[in-house]
Design a protein around this motif. Structure first.
Motif, mmCIF file in Angstrom:
data_model
loop_
_atom_site.group_PDB
_atom_site.id
_atom_site.type_symbol
_atom_site.label_atom_id
_atom_site.label_comp_id
_atom_site.label_asym_id
_atom_site.label_seq_id
_atom_site.Cartn_x
_atom_site.Cartn_y
_atom_site.Cartn_z
ATOM 1 N N MET A 96 0.831 -1.211 0.000
ATOM 2 C CA MET A 96 0.000 0.000 0.000
ATOM 3 C C MET A 96 0.862 1.256 0.000
ATOM 4 O O MET A 96 0.541 2.233 -0.681
ATOM 5 N N HIS A 97 1.962 1.224 0.734
ATOM 6 C CA HIS A 97 2.853 2.377 0.788
ATOM 7 C C HIS A 97 3.496 2.619 -0.581
ATOM 8 O O HIS A 97 3.608 3.776 -1.021
ATOM 9 N N LEU B 270 1.600 9.569 -5.668
ATOM 10 C CA LEU B 270 2.061 10.915 -5.336
ATOM 11 C C LEU B 270 3.179 11.404 -6.256
ATOM 12 O O LEU B 270 3.199 12.579 -6.639
ATOM 13 N N ASN B 271 4.103 10.529 -6.603
ATOM 14 C CA ASN B 271 5.290 10.945 -7.344
ATOM 15 C C ASN B 271 5.213 10.766 -8.851
ATOM 16 O O ASN B 271 5.975 11.405 -9.578
ATOM 17 N N GLU B 272 4.327 9.886 -9.318
ATOM 18 C CA GLU B 272 4.263 9.633 -10.752
ATOM 19 C C GLU B 272 2.902 9.966 -11.348
ATOM 20 O O GLU B 272 2.797 10.821 -12.228
ATOM 21 N N GLN C 130 -3.693 6.861 2.631
ATOM 22 C CA GLN C 130 -3.115 7.553 3.782
ATOM 23 C C GLN C 130 -3.891 7.242 5.050
ATOM 24 O O GLN C 130 -3.305 6.959 6.094
ATOM 25 N N ARG C 131 -5.210 7.278 4.954
ATOM 26 C CA ARG C 131 -6.050 7.005 6.130
ATOM 27 C C ARG C 131 -5.855 5.571 6.613
ATOM 28 O O ARG C 131 -5.711 5.324 7.807
#
Length: 179
Positions: free
Chosen positions: A36-37, A44-46, A88-89
């Motif tokens: 998940m991370h 976020l980055n791509e 995130q949650r």
């Protein structure tokens, strides 16, 4: 970190999935949390920067009300943002369990890899994981599933009856591993 689920923690597993206010603990295996991370970092980055650039380019073309690229891009951006918030949650509120640290290896607890034998002698192996890690084809079933619930606290040689859509089935625990 205590790996055994207390009776209170098992009761928490029964809280409804969609009820955000329920005192519900989500469990993830370390591998599930890492997956998940990685997805969160990729989004976020791509993915998000790429779609943001596409939306900006489409917006620069003029009339946004009839610009399909702009409308689709904004929709995709909302989907990405929704998934980012969800991940995130979940990662912030999850209890991470490392199966290899389980102290009581004679019983089935969260994270266990269990080999079962059915009435016909066919063997199947499942890992008991959280609802966010389910992969039936990969042999990962939810602790909240009928089989997952039936197996909790069972030992080698124990037999459980599981009700499923095709009817009841009797399963015997053949092996328990904590990899």
């Amino acid at each position: 970190m205590a790996q055994d689920l207390s009776p209170d923690e098992l009761d928490d597993l029964e809280a409804e999935e969609g009820d955000e206010k329920a005192p519900f603990r989500r469990y993830l295996t370390r591998l599930g949390a890492e997956r998940m991370h990685r997805e969160l970092i990729r989004l976020l980055n791509e993915a998000r920067p790429k779609v943001t650039a596409e939306v900006s380019a489409a917006a620069a073309q003029g009339d946004r009300s009839e610009n399909a690229e702009y409308i689709y891009g904004k929709k995709r951006l909302r989907e990405i943002d929704r998934r980012i918030r969800f991940l995130q949650r979940r990662l912030d509120t999850a209890t991470i369990v490392t199966p290899s640290e389980q102290s009581d290896r004679a019983r089935v607890y969260f994270g266990a890899t269990v080999t079962l034998e059915d009435e016909d002698g066919a063997r199947t192996t499942y890992q008991i994981v959280g609802s966010d890690e389910i992969d039936a084809a990969g042999g990962r079933i939810s602790v909240e599933s009928p089989i997952g619930r039936a197996l909790l606290r069972k030992g080698i040689g124990d037999t459980v009856e599981v009700r499923r859509p095709r009817g009841e089935i009797e399963l015997t625990v053949v092996d328990i591993r904590y990899d």
